[in-house]
Design an enzyme around this catalytic site. Structure first.
Site, PDB file in Angstrom:
ATOM      1  N   ASP A 141       0.853  -1.175   0.000  1.00 34.61           N
ATOM      2  CA  ASP A 141       0.000   0.000   0.000  1.00 34.61           C
ATOM      3  C   ASP A 141       0.889   1.226   0.000  1.00 34.61           C
ATOM      4  O   ASP A 141       2.056   1.129   0.355  1.00 34.61           O
ATOM      5  CB  ASP A 141      -0.795   0.015   1.320  1.00 34.61           C
ATOM      6  CG  ASP A 141      -2.203  -0.468   1.096  1.00 34.61           C
ATOM      7  OD1 ASP A 141      -2.491  -0.813  -0.042  1.00 34.61           O
ATOM      8  OD2 ASP A 141      -2.984  -0.501   2.058  1.00 34.61           O
ATOM      9  N   ASP A 154      -4.220  -2.293   5.005  1.00 34.04           N
ATOM     10  CA  ASP A 154      -4.718  -1.801   6.282  1.00 34.04           C
ATOM     11  C   ASP A 154      -6.237  -1.768   6.336  1.00 34.04           C
ATOM     12  O   ASP A 154      -6.819  -1.835   7.391  1.00 34.04           O
ATOM     13  CB  ASP A 154      -4.149  -0.405   6.594  1.00 34.04           C
ATOM     14  CG  ASP A 154      -4.381   0.563   5.428  1.00 34.04           C
ATOM     15  OD1 ASP A 154      -5.089   0.170   4.473  1.00 34.04           O
ATOM     16  OD2 ASP A 154      -3.864   1.684   5.471  1.00 34.04           O
ATOM     17  N   ASP A 176      -8.836  -4.694   1.948  1.00 32.79           N
ATOM     18  CA  ASP A 176      -7.601  -5.418   1.595  1.00 32.79           C
ATOM     19  C   ASP A 176      -7.677  -6.884   2.004  1.00 32.79           C
ATOM     20  O   ASP A 176      -6.784  -7.667   1.679  1.00 32.79           O
ATOM     21  CB  ASP A 176      -6.381  -4.785   2.287  1.00 32.79           C
ATOM     22  CG  ASP A 176      -6.093  -3.401   1.752  1.00 32.79           C
ATOM     23  OD1 ASP A 176      -6.328  -3.194   0.552  1.00 32.79           O
ATOM     24  OD2 ASP A 176      -5.657  -2.531   2.515  1.00 32.79           O
TER      25      ASP A 176
END
Length: 1227
Positions: A482, A803, A807
Site C-alpha cells: 500500500d 490496512d 484489503d
C-alpha cells in the site's frame, strides 16, 4: 415457607428488584440477543418500549455513556460478567511427558528393553550347553550386570521424553505469552463521561456506549442506538456471506465476533464474555473436550498393543528361522519396520506441527519449506527403514547360521531365553538404527527456529500470527505494498488549495477568501467527516497536534483550524444524531456524503471525495464572490490540467469538496444515491501531502538488492502514485516499467468476454510497478495472477501489505499478508499473517531477513544431521554385518541422537541473522533444501568419518595396542577399543557442528560464532558430558575409561574435521556434476493434486509414498485412525460452522474471516467513474447466481465436511495439541 428458602437462588431469578438494582437481568438480555430483525424490535417494544428506555434501565446515557466510577464498573462486572472467556487450561508438564511417550518408536524401544531386562535375569543350567553364547560373561563375574543395557535404554528413552516435553512446555508458555500480548493490544472506542476513550476489550462492561466504525471487529453483543449506512458481515456466526444492513428501524442487533464492513454508529453493550452469543457457543463447545481425551488414551493403548504384537511376531519368527527358509523372518521384519513408520510417521513430526495449523488455515497451500521438508523426510524415513530391516535380518541370519549350522548346535528348550535375548538385542540394534536414521529432530529444529525468530521479530515490530509466515517471508520474490501509512508517514496535511478561482500554493489567510465560502467550507468539513476523526492537543509541548481517526479527514479538519475556524462548534450545533442521512466512504464510491435538514425544512448535502470522481458529478463551481456559476466540461478539463495534475505530480492527494441544496417537497428518494449525489456545486479542491517515510527508500533499495520486486498498489490518482513511487525508489527515470490505473489494468487482463485470463495477466505483471486507482478486486486479481503465474522459471512468492477492510481478500490470498498494527482495521488484522506494529515498510525488510535466517538455520541443521545419519547408519549396518554387533551400542546411539537432534537443533536454529542474508537472491518455491554445495559437504564429511571409524574398527587395536572389541560375547565388559570408536565419532560430530554453521561454501566457519552464546555453551556442554560418559559411563554406556594419550588422539582426529572442511571447500562444486540436490518442493503435478483434493492433508502424500510396499499393517492402523477421525468429524457437525474452541483464549480470537466475495470471472466490476451501486450485497448476488457456495476465497462455514476436516494416516488428533495453535486466530 416459600420455596425460595429451599432452592438456592440463581443469579437474576429474583425479578423483584432485578439484578443489582439494574432494571434488567442477564437472562432477559441473553434471550433478547438471540432474536433478529422484526422479532427483536417487537421484543424491545414489548419489554422496554424503545432503546432509550433500555439504556435507562441499564443506568447509562446514550449521549454520555457510563461514568468512570470504579465501584459502578465493578458492580456491572459482578452482575453481568466480564468481557473475557476463560482460556482452556494449559497442558501440565506431566501431560506433555505422556504425549511424548506416545511416540511409537519409543514405545517399541521401551518394550524391547523391558523384555531384554526380564531375560537378562535368566541363568541357563549347566556350563556350556548353549554353546559359546554365554561364555565370557561368567569369567568376568559380570553375569549379573546383564540387566544394565535394558535399564540404560529405558533411562535414555526417559531423557529423550523429558527433553521433548520440556521443549513443548516452553513453547506453549511462549505462545501463551504472545497470545496475551495480541489480546492486550486489542482496544475499542467507548463513550465515558461524554468523552470517547480507547479501552482494552476486556474492560468493556454491559451498559457501555461503544462507537463502531468501518473495519471494526465487535467485541461484545449490543443494540444499535445510532447508525449511518451500517453493514455487518455476520458470516463468522451464521455462515451467511451477504452483508447484513443494520438500522434502528429494521434490525438493531449487533453480535460479538462480527465485522463492520461499512458505515459507523453507536451501540449499547448488552452482553459480554460468556453471556454473549460467541461466549454461549464457547460454553457449548467446552463439553466436547473430555470425550476427545478419552479417545486419545484408547489410541495409546492401541499403539502399545500393536508393538507388543509385533515383538511377539518377531520373536516367533526368530525361533522359526531354524525350521524354515529365511523369507518368513524377512516379511515379518518388514512388518515391524513398517509399523514403526507412523512413529516419526516417516514424514517427520514437522507434519504434526503444521498439520495442526492446517486445521486452522484450510485454504492456504502448504508453506514452501513445509512441502520440501515433508518430501525429504519421507525419503530419509524410507531409506532408514530399509537399512534397519536389513540390519536385523542379517544379524539374525548370521547368528542362526553361526550357531546351528556351523557349530551344529541343537535348539534346547532351556536355552530358548538366551537365544531370545540375542534376538531382542538384534531387534534393539535395528530399532536404534531407525531412531538414528529418522530425522525426528527436524520438527524440533523447525519449531525452535521459528519460535526463536518470532520472539526476536517482536522486537523488530513484526507480530507473527502464523508461524510458517515467518519462513515463507524468506522466500518472498515480490511485495505488493500500500502507499498510505506504509511507504508514507500517514500524517496528512493540506498544503495547496484551489478556492474561489484561485490556486494558493500555501494555506491562505481567512481574509483572502470570501467569508461565505469560508463558512461553507467549515460546515462541509465539520459535518461530512466522521465525528470520530478529530485533532487533539499535542502530547508534549512544541509537538505536532495529535491526529485521531481517519488521517485524510484530520488533514481537512486541520485546514479548518488553519483558516482560524472552529469545527467543534459546528459539530455541537449539529450532533451526530441529527445527521439526516450518511453515505459512508467505501472503496467503490471513493467519496462520502452527508445530508442535514436545514431550519426551513429543506436539505443540504455535503460531499467530499477523490477529485476526478467528484468533479464529474459537479455542475456548478463557486466563484471568487461566493456565487455559483456553471461548470462546463471545458472548465473541468482546464481544472484537471491546471490544478489537479500539477498537484498530483508533486505527490499530493487531491480531494474535492462540494455541496448541493435539496428541496423538502417533493421529498428526495434517498435510496437513489446516483440522483442525490449529482449536480453538485464545487467549493474547493485541496492538495494533501503525505510525506514519504525517511527510511523507506533505503529499505526498498535493500529489497531490490535482495532480488525482491516492490510494487505499489494504491487507490490514489496515477500522477500522485507515480510521484511517490519515484521518491521511494520503486521506479527510476528512464526505466522500462509500467504505471497504470485499475481501469486500464482490467482492460488489459480481460478477454472480449470480460473474463480474466492468466496469459493476459502474464503480459502485464512482470513490468508493472505502480497500480493506481485500484479497487480491492484489482489488488486481489494482481496478487492471484502473480502467484499462479508460471512464465518465470521460479514461481513467485508474494507478500502483500494492507490496512483496510477491503484489503482482506488480497491479504488472504497472498503467501504472506502484512496488516498495519496502528492504522489497520480489525478485519485486515484477522486476514493477515504478520502485523507490523509500527506500520513501517522497513520492518518488512527485517521480516525478510528473519525468514531467510529460518530457512538457512534449517539447512544448517539438515547438513549436520544428515552427515551423522549417513555415518551412523552405515557404521551400524556394516558393523553388524561384519562383526555381528554394532560398534555403536543402542545407548550410545541414543546419546548421539540426543546430540544431533535436540542440542544441534538448539545450537544451529538460534543463529542470529546478518545483513549478508540480503545480498543473495531469494530461494523461491522450487529450489532444493539441500543444495549441491551442502550435498558435497555432507558426503565429503561422511567419507572422512567412515574412513576414520572403519580404520579404528579393524586395525584400531593394533594402532593403540589394546585388546580387540570385535566378536565379544553377550554380556562381556565394555572394551577400550569400542570406546575409542564411540568417542572419536562423537568428537567428529562436535567439530563438524562448527563446520555446519556455513552452508554456502564459506571458508571462515568461526565467523560470528561468539554472537551466538547458545551455540558455544551447547558445544562445550556436550563435550563436558561426553567426558563424563566415557570416563564414568561404564557398563550402561558400554564405555571403558580412556587415558590422556587416547583422549588426545580422539581430539586430534575430531579436529581433523575442521581441516577436512577446508579441503572440501576448495573443491569447486560446479565440477561435481554427479551430485544430486535433494529436498525439492513438491512437483507441479503434486501441487495440482493438492488443489484438486484440498480436503486431504499432507499426510496422504507420505502415505502414498509408503503404500507402494503394500504394507497391510500400516493400512490397518490407518483405517482405525481414520474411522476415529471420521466419527469426530461428524460429531463436530453439531456445532454448525463454528470454529474449534481449543485454541482460543479470548472472545476476540473467535471468529472466522469475513467472507470476502471475489470472483475473478466477473467482468462487470463497477469501475471508478461508472455509476455507483449503493447496495454491495445486491452486486455480490448479481455476481453469484449460485449463492455463497461459490466463494473461492474462504470456505462456507455451513459445509461441515470441509470445516471439520478428515485427517488420515497420522496419530495426531485434529484438536490442537500444541500451543502453536493458540496463535491461529483464523478459521
Amino acid at each position: 415457607l416459600s420455596n425460595i428458602d429451599f432452592h438456592p437462588k440463581k443469579p437474576g431469578m429474583d425479578k423483584g428488584d432485578h439484578e443489582g438494582d439494574f432494571g434488567v437481568t442477564v437472562e432477559e438480555l441473553s434471550s433478547l440477543m438471540e432474536l433478529r430483525g422484526p422479532e427483536a424490535l417487537q421484543k424491545i417494544q414489548e419489554n422496554y418500549t424503545d432503546t432509550e428506555t433500555l439504556c435507562h434501565r441499564l443506568k447509562t446515557s446514550p449521549a454520555d455513556g457510563l461514568s468512570d466510577n470504579p465501584a459502578d464498573l465493578e458492580k456491572r462486572r459482578q452482575v453481568f460478567g466480564m468481557n473475557f472467556i476463560p482460556p482452556k487450561k494449559p497442558k501440565t508438564f506431566l501431560q506433555l511427558v505422556w504425549e511424548a511417550l506416545q511416540d511409537v518408536t519409543l514405545i517399541i524401544l521401551e518394550i524391547a528393553a523391558i523384555i531384554s531386562l526380564g531375560l537378562s535375569f535368566y541363568q541357563p543350567p549347566g556350563g556350556d550347553t548353549c554353546g559359546n553364547v554365554s561364555s565370557g560373561a561368567e569369567d568376568e563375574g559380570e553375569a549379573e550386570a546383564g540387566w544394565i543395557e535394558g535399564a540404560a535404554i529405558l533411562l535414555s528413552v526417559l531423557c529423550v521424553v523429558l527433553v521433548t516435553a520440556f521443549n513443548d512446555w516452553s513453547k506453549e508458555k511462549q505462545f501463551r505469552g504472545l497470545q496475551s500480548r495480541i489480546e492486550q493490544e486489542q482496544r475499542f472506542a467507548v463513550v465515558r463521561n461524554g468523552t470517547v476513550i480507547q479501552i482494552p476489550v476486556a474492560e468493556i462492561v454491559v451498559g457501555d456506549i461503544a462507537q463502531i466504525k468501518y473495519g471494526d471487529l465487535l467485541p461484545a453483543d449490543g443494540v444499535l442506538i445510532q447508525g449511518n449506512d451500517l453493514k455487518i458481515d455476520e458470516s463468522s456466526l451464521t455462515g451467511e456471506s451477504d452483508h447484513v444492513r443494520k438500522s434502528i428501524a429494521k434490525d438493531p442487533m449487533l453480535l460479538s465476533g462480527t465485522h463492520v464492513m461499512e458505515g459507523s454508529g453507536k451501540m449499547v453493550v448488552t452482553a459480554v464474555g460468556v453471556n454473549s452469543q460467541t461466549g454461549i457457543i464457547f460454553t457449548l463447545l467446552g463439553a466436547g473436550e473430555m470425550e476427545e481425551e478419552k479417545k486419545d488414551c484408547k489410541k495409546v493403548f492401541f499403539a502399545i498393543l500393536c508393538s507388543l504384537l509385533f515383538l511377539t511376531i518377531t520373536l516367533n519368527s526368530a525361533c522359526l528361522i531354524t525350521l524354515s527358509p529365511p523369507t518368513i523372518a524377512k516379511k515379518q521384519d518388514e512388518a515391524v519396520a513398517m509399523e514403526m513408520q507412523p512413529l516419526k510417521s516417516a514424514e517427520g513430526g514437522e507434519v504434526e506441527e503444521k498439520e495442526k495449523k492446517k486445521a486452522s488455515v484450510p485454504k492456504k497451500e502448504k508453506s514452501v519449506l513445509q512441502g520440501k521438508l515433508t518430501k525429504l523426510a519421507v525419503q530419509i524415513g524410507k531409506a532408514g527403514l530399509v537399512m534397519s530391516a536389513i540390519t536385523v535380518i542379517i544379524l539374525m541370519l548370521y547368528f542362526v547360521i553361526e550357531t546351528f549350522v556351523i557349530q551344529g548346535m541343537t535348539w534346547l528348550t532351556e536355552c530358548t531365553p538366551i537365544y531370545v535375548q540375542y534376538f531382542v538385542k538384534f531387534f534393539i540394534i535395528g530399532v536404534t538404527v531407525l531412531v538414528v536414521a529418522v530425522p525426528e529432530g527436524l520438527p524440533l529444529a523447525v519449531t525452535i527456529s521459528l519460535a526463536y525468530s518470532v520472539k526476536k521479530m517482536m522486537k523488530d515490530n513484526n507480530l507473527v500470527r502464523h508461524l510458517d509466515a515467518c519462513e515463507t517471508m524468506g522466500n518472498a520474490t515480490a511485495i505488493c505494498s500500500d502507499k498510505t501509512g506504509t511507504l508514507t508517514t500517514n500524517r496528512m496535511t493540506v498544503v495547496q488549495i484551489y478556492i474561489g478561482d484561485q490556486l494558493f500554493r500555501e494555506i491562505p489567510r481567512p481574509d483572502q477568501i470570501n467569508p461565505k465560502i469560508v463558512e461553507l467550507i467549515t460546515s462541509a468539513i465539520a459535518v461530512n467527516c466522521a465525528y470520530t476523526s478529530k485533532i487533539m492537543a499535542a502530547d508534549k509541548e512544541g509537538g505536532l497536534p495529535k491526529q485521531v481517526g481517519n488521517k485524510t479527514e484530520c488533514a481537512l479538519l486541520g485546514l479548518v483550524l488553519d483558516l482560524k475556524q472552529e469545527y467543534q462548534a459546528v459539530r455541537e450545533q449539529i450532533p451526530e444524531e441529527k445527521l439526516y442521512k450518511v453515505y459512508t466512504f467505501n472503496s467503490v464510491r471513493k467519496s462520502m456524503s452527508t445530508v442535514i435538514q436545514m431550519p426551513d425544512g429543506s436539505f443540504r448535502l455535503y460531499s467530499k471525495g477523490a477529485s476526478e470522481i467528484l468533479l464529474k458529478k459537479c455542475s456548478f463551481v463557486l466563484g471568487r464572490d461566493g456565487e455559483a456559476r456553471a461548470f462546463r466540461p471545458r472548465d473541468k478539463d482546464e481544472m484537471v490540467k491546471k490544478v489537479i495534475e500539477p498537484m498530483a505530480c508533486n505527490g499530493l492527494r487531491t480531494i474535492c469538496i462540494a455541496y448541493r441544496e435539496l428541496p423538502a417537497d417533493p421529498m428526495p428518494d434517498w435510496d437513489n444515491e446516483t440522483d442525490i449525489v449529482s449536480n453538485l456545486i464545487c467549493i474547493t479542491v485541496v492538495g494533501i501531502e503525505d510525506p514519504v517515510r525517511a527510511e523507506v527508500p533505503e529499505a526498498i533499495r535493500k529489497c531490490q538488492r535482495a532480488g525482491i520486486t516492490v510494487r505499489m498498489v494504491t487507490g490514489d490518482n496515477i500522477n500522485t502514485a507515480r510521484a511517490i513511487a519515484a521518491k521511494c525508489g520503486i521506479i527510476h527515470p528512464g526505466d522500462d516499467f509500467l504505471c497504470m490505473e485499475g481501469k486500464e489494468f482490467n482492460r488489459r487482463i480481460r478477454n472480449e468476454k470480460g473474463e480474466i485470463e492468466q496469459e493476459l495477466i502474464d503480459k502485464v505483471w512482470p513490468k508493472l510497478r505502480v497500480l493506481a486507482r485500484s479497487s480491492p478486486t484489482d489488488k486481489h486479481t494482481l496478487v492471484k495472477g502473480i502467484i499462479d503465474s508460471t512464465i518465470l522459471e521460479q514461481r513467485q512468492v508474494v507478500a502483500v501489505t494492507g490496512d483496510g477492510t477491503n484489503d482482506g481478500p488480497a491479504l488472504k490470498k497472498a503467501d504472506v499478508g502484512f496488516a498495519m498494527g496502528i492504522a489497520g482495521t480489525d478485519v485486515a488484522k484477522e486476514a493477515s499473517d504478520i502485523i507490523l506494529t509500527d506500520d513501517n515498510f522497513s520492518s518488512i525488510v527485517k521480516a525478510v531477513m528473519w525468514g531467510r535466517n529460518v530457512y538457512d538455520s534449517i539447512s544448517k541443521f539438515l547438513q549436520f544431521q544428515l552427515t551423522v545419519n549417513v555415518v551412523a547408519v552405515i557404521v551400524a549396518f556394516t558393523g553388524a554385518c561384519i562383526t555381528q554387533d554394532s560398534p555403536l551400542k543402542a545407548v550410545q546411539m541414543l546419546w548421539v541422537n540426543l546430540i544431533m537432534d535436540t542440542f544441534a537443533s538448539l545450537a544451529l536454529a538460534t543463529e542470529p541473522p546478518t545483513e549478508a542474508l540480503l545480498l543473495r537472491k531469494p530461494y523461491g518455491r522450487n529450489n532444493p533444501l539441500i543444495s549441491r554445495t551442502m550435498m558435497k559437504n555432507i558426503l565429503g564429511h561422511a567419507v572422512f568419518q567412515l574412513i576414520i571409524i572403519f580404520t579404528l574398527l579393524f586395525v584400531g587395536e593394533k594402532i593403540f595396542d589394546i585388546d580387540s572389541g570385535r566378536n565379544a560375547p553377550l554380556h562381556s565388559p565394555p572394551s577400550e577399543h569400542y570406546t575409542i570408536i564411540f568417542n572419536t565419532f562423537v568428537l567428529m560430530q562436535l567439530f563438524n557442528e562448527i563446520n555446519a554453521r556455513k552452508i554456502h561454501g564459506e571458508r571462515n566457519v568461526f565467523d560470528g560464532i561468539f554472537s551466538n552464546p547458545i551455540f558455544c555453551s551447547i558445544v562445550l556442554g556436550t563435550f563436558a558430558i561426553q567426558i563424563v560418559i566415557v570416563q564414568f559411563g561404564g557398563k550402561p554406556f558400554s564405555c571403558s575409561p580412556l587415558n590422556v594419550e587416547q583422549w588426545l588422539w580422539c581430539l586430534f582426529v575430531g579436529m581433523g574435521e575442521l581441516i577436512w572442511g577446508q579441503v572440501i571447500a576448495s573443491v569447486p562444486t560446479h565440477q561435481l556434476k554427479c551430485l544430486k540436490e535433494a529436498g525439492h518442493g513438491p512437483d507441479p503435478d503434486e501441487i495440482m493434486d493438492e488443489d484438486l483434493a484440498e480436503d486431504e492433508d499432507e499426510i496422504d502424500h507420505a502415505e502414498r509414498e509408503l503404500r507402494r510396499g503394500q504394507i497391510l499393517w500400516f493400512r490397518g492402523l490407518n483405517r482405525i485412525q481414520t474411522q476415529i477421525r471420521v466419527v469426530k468429524a461428524f460429531r463436530s457437525s453439531l456445532y454448525d460452522g463454528i470454529d474449534r474452541p481449543e485454541s482460543r483464549n479470548s472472545i476476540h480470537d473467535f471468529q472466522a474471516h469475513p467472507e470476502f466475495i471475489i470472483t475473478d470471472s466477473v467482468h462487470n466490476i463497477p469501475l471508478i467513474d461508472e455509476t455507483d451501486v449503493d447496495d454491495e450485497s445486491e452486486r455480490s448476488n448479481h455476481n453469484h447466481p449460485q449463492g455463497p457456495q461459490s466463494l473461492p476465497v474462504t470456505l462456507n462455514c455451513n459445509n461441515n465436511a470441509a470445516e471439520s476436516r478428515v485427517y488420515l494416516g497420522s496419530s495426531v488428533s485434529p484438536c490442537p495439541v500444541s500451543p502453536l495453535h493458540s496463535l491461529e486466530t483464523c478459521l
